[in-house]
Structure formats: C-alpha cells, structure tokens
Design a protein around this motif. Structure first.
Motif, PDB file in Angstrom:
ATOM      1  N   ASP A   1      -4.522  -1.797 -11.479  1.00 43.48           N
ATOM      2  CA  ASP A   1      -3.640  -1.748 -10.259  1.00 43.48           C
ATOM      3  C   ASP A   1      -3.977  -2.941  -9.181  1.00 43.48           C
ATOM      4  N   LEU A   2      -5.188  -2.819  -9.143  1.00 40.93           N
ATOM      5  CA  LEU A   2      -5.767  -4.117  -7.941  1.00 40.93           C
ATOM      6  C   LEU A   2      -5.275  -5.224  -8.547  1.00 40.93           C
ATOM      7  N   LEU A   3      -5.078  -5.690  -9.808  1.00 45.05           N
ATOM      8  CA  LEU A   3      -4.696  -7.104 -10.096  1.00 45.05           C
ATOM      9  C   LEU A   3      -3.228  -7.111 -10.248  1.00 45.05           C
ATOM     10  N   LYS A   4      -2.548  -6.258 -10.920  1.00 43.68           N
ATOM     11  CA  LYS A   4      -1.107  -6.566 -11.028  1.00 43.68           C
ATOM     12  C   LYS A   4       0.086  -5.794 -10.384  1.00 43.68           C
ATOM     13  N   SER A   5      -0.354  -4.688  -9.544  1.00 39.30           N
ATOM     14  CA  SER A   5       0.420  -4.165  -8.830  1.00 39.30           C
ATOM     15  C   SER A   5       0.553  -4.610  -7.337  1.00 39.30           C
ATOM     16  N   ASP A   6       1.836  -4.685  -6.925  1.00 42.15           N
ATOM     17  CA  ASP A   6       1.918  -5.255  -5.624  1.00 42.15           C
ATOM     18  C   ASP A   6       2.342  -4.226  -4.556  1.00 42.15           C
ATOM     19  N   LEU A   7       0.838  -3.831  -4.093  1.00 43.87           N
ATOM     20  CA  LEU A   7       0.765  -2.341  -3.360  1.00 43.87           C
ATOM     21  C   LEU A   7       1.529  -2.608  -1.827  1.00 43.87           C
ATOM     22  N   SER A   8       1.778  -3.915  -1.373  1.00 38.02           N
ATOM     23  CA  SER A   8       2.587  -3.925  -0.172  1.00 38.02           C
ATOM     24  C   SER A   8       3.878  -3.345  -0.397  1.00 38.02           C
ATOM     25  N   THR A   9       4.464  -3.183  -1.710  1.00 37.31           N
ATOM     26  CA  THR A   9       5.933  -2.746  -1.895  1.00 37.31           C
ATOM     27  C   THR A   9       5.913  -1.135  -1.936  1.00 37.31           C
ATOM     28  N   TRP A  10       4.602  -0.716  -2.065  1.00 38.05           N
ATOM     29  CA  TRP A  10       4.508   0.881  -2.460  1.00 38.05           C
ATOM     30  C   TRP A  10       4.653   1.671  -1.137  1.00 38.05           C
ATOM     31  N   ASN A  11       5.532   3.003  -1.116  1.00 39.91           N
ATOM     32  CA  ASN A  11       5.488   3.580  -0.093  1.00 39.91           C
ATOM     33  C   ASN A  11       4.130   4.375   0.304  1.00 39.91           C
ATOM     34  N   GLU A  12       4.291   4.737   1.764  1.00 40.47           N
ATOM     35  CA  GLU A  12       3.083   5.356   2.026  1.00 40.47           C
ATOM     36  C   GLU A  12       2.436   6.625   1.114  1.00 40.47           C
ATOM     37  N   SER A  13       3.288   7.542   0.674  1.00 40.24           N
ATOM     38  CA  SER A  13       2.877   8.394  -0.476  1.00 40.24           C
ATOM     39  C   SER A  13       2.215   7.946  -1.326  1.00 40.24           C
TER      40      SER A  13
END
Length: 267
Positions: A66-78
């Motif tokens: 998740d740290l490398l491959k997921s764009d966390l800025s697109t995730w919702n708060e939940s």
C-alpha cells in the motif's frame, strides 16, 4: 511494458501530515535526518533503500504494498482510518506488533525501567530489542506474572501521586477490555512525554482524565497510541500529604463521578 506507478513519496508526506507532526519530528521518530526525509517526500530519492521502506511501513502500520503502489490521496476518510488502524485487529492491539522484552536467567521477564534520560529514545526504540535490552532491569517481590515495565512520571496532573514517582505497569494487548477509568501509562506517537491518565475506551478513541481536577479531560485516537500499560503500583520517595477535609471531599466527589459514569454505561 509500462513502468508501474509508485506513490511512495506522496504517501509518506500524506501520512505524516495526517498525524499533524513536522518533518523534524517525523525524521526523529524514524531515526532519519530531516534532509533524508525531505528527499523522500519530494521524490529527490528515486529509489529508497528497501530497509528504509520497510521501516516507514512498520512505523505507519501499513503494508509495503500500500505504501508503494496505492495512491492514498484518492482514498476516502473511512478507508484511510481503516488502513491506519488495521481495522479491528489493530484496535484490539493484538496485531499492533510484537513487544520487545528481556528475559532473566530463570527464563522470566525482567522488569525494565525507562529512566527520564531514555524517554526521548523510547519513542524511536520501543520496538528495538537492543534498545530494550539496554534499559536498567529490576526484580521486585510479589509482582504478577505478566509483562511489566516501570516509567517515571513528571508533573502534577495525577496528584496526590507525586511528580517523580516510578509507576509500575502491565502491558495491555487487547485495549477493548480496558474497564472505564482505568489508570494507564500511554505512549503516544509524536508525544514528548509519557501520558499517565485514567483511560476510558470510546469506540476508536480513548478518553483521558487526570486525577487532579485542575486538568480537563481530552481524547486521543487509537491510531495515535503506540503502547498502553495498565497501572499496577508506584514507588515514591515523597511522603503523602495529610488526609484533610478537602481531600476527603475530593475523594467522595471522584467516587460519585465514577458511579454516575458506570450507571450511564449500563443504560
């Protein structure tokens, strides 16, 4: 084949900002220089060392994937909350991490003491077996067969327990089992000191209250908690204050408040 998109740099910055700490504070917690952390966050370091990536992932309690491959800025708060707390597994404390302890020649756990001068290092080294092994160790009679640690407290928020007392605590794995108003030492992410308070679990947050009524209660989020240690006993070189009328009244008020909170929880 098209190169995979890597979000390490932006994710690192986002996770730090969500915890509301500065680059200098974050670098200290990770054992990096500020310039190294800045290079990571800005992308100046194109290929960070694998050991650094793993350290950062473990610090934020997320997977390397998740740290490398997921764009966390697109995730919702939940979803971000679930990621940061590891769902129920982390909220309970069971999957937080393995606690570093030391063993004596009788194959029993030592009582480690974290002196005042080691407080700053404890935040960075509390998961490091070599750091824990460097702490002073004690053996006291009639202690329970459990994982214990001794912490110094500073300040008057828990009077009449005086500042400078050495508080002996038992490590808590499943935080959901903490009873309301349980006295605990908390190790908070980014905090400059240990927190000694009465703890009440409220969903995914903890309500913290002082014994001294001059201090107002406040709450902290579960994902900001690194460790919880339940109060067992304390040692002090100071004699307690005389048990006067004001003290008796305060004790009665505290007992009534606790009874009311208990009854409210039953409704």
């Amino acid at each position: 084949m098209k190169d995979a998109k890597v979000f390490f740099h932006s994710n690192l910055k986002l996770l730090r900002i969500r915890r509301k700490i500065s680059q200098e504070q974050q670098a200290k917690l990770l054992g990096f220089t500020r310039s190294k952390l800045t290079a990571f966050e800005t992308g100046q370091t194109g290929n960070p060392a694998l050991c650094d990536v793993i350290k950062i992932a473990e610090h934020f309690r997320i997977s390397v994937d998740d740290l490398l491959k997921s764009d966390l800025s697109t995730w919702n708060e939940s979803d971000l909350r679930k990621l940061e707390t590891g769902n129920v597994e982390y909220v309970s404390g069971k999957k937080l991490r393995l606690l570093a302890v030391t063993i004596n020649p009788d194959n029993k756990q030592n009582l480690e003491y974290v002196p005042v001068k080691a407080k700053a290092g404890y935040l960075a080294g509390h998961t490091d077996p070599s750091f824990i092994a460097s702490l002073p160790k004690f053996s006291l009679p009639e202690l329970p067969d459990a994982t214990l640690r001794m912490f110094p407290i500073v300040g008057d928020s828990m009077l009449p327990i005086p500042s400078g007392s050495k508080v002996i605590c038992r490590y808590i794995e499943d935080w959901r089992k903490i009873k309301p108003q349980t006295a605990c030492i908390l190790i908070l992410n980014g905090a400059q000191d240990f927190v000694f308070k009465f703890v009440t679990v409220q969903g995914n947050s903890l309500s913290l209250e002082s014994l001294n009524p001059e201090y107002k209660p406040y709450t902290v989020e579960i994902f900001d908690v690194l460790e919880i240690w339940q109060f067992h006993s304390y040692q002090s070189t100071q004699m307690p204050e005389p048990y006067g009328e004001i003290t008796q009244v305060q004790v009665l008020i505290n007992e009534i408040r606790n009874d009311v909170k208990y009854l409210k929880g039953k409704v």
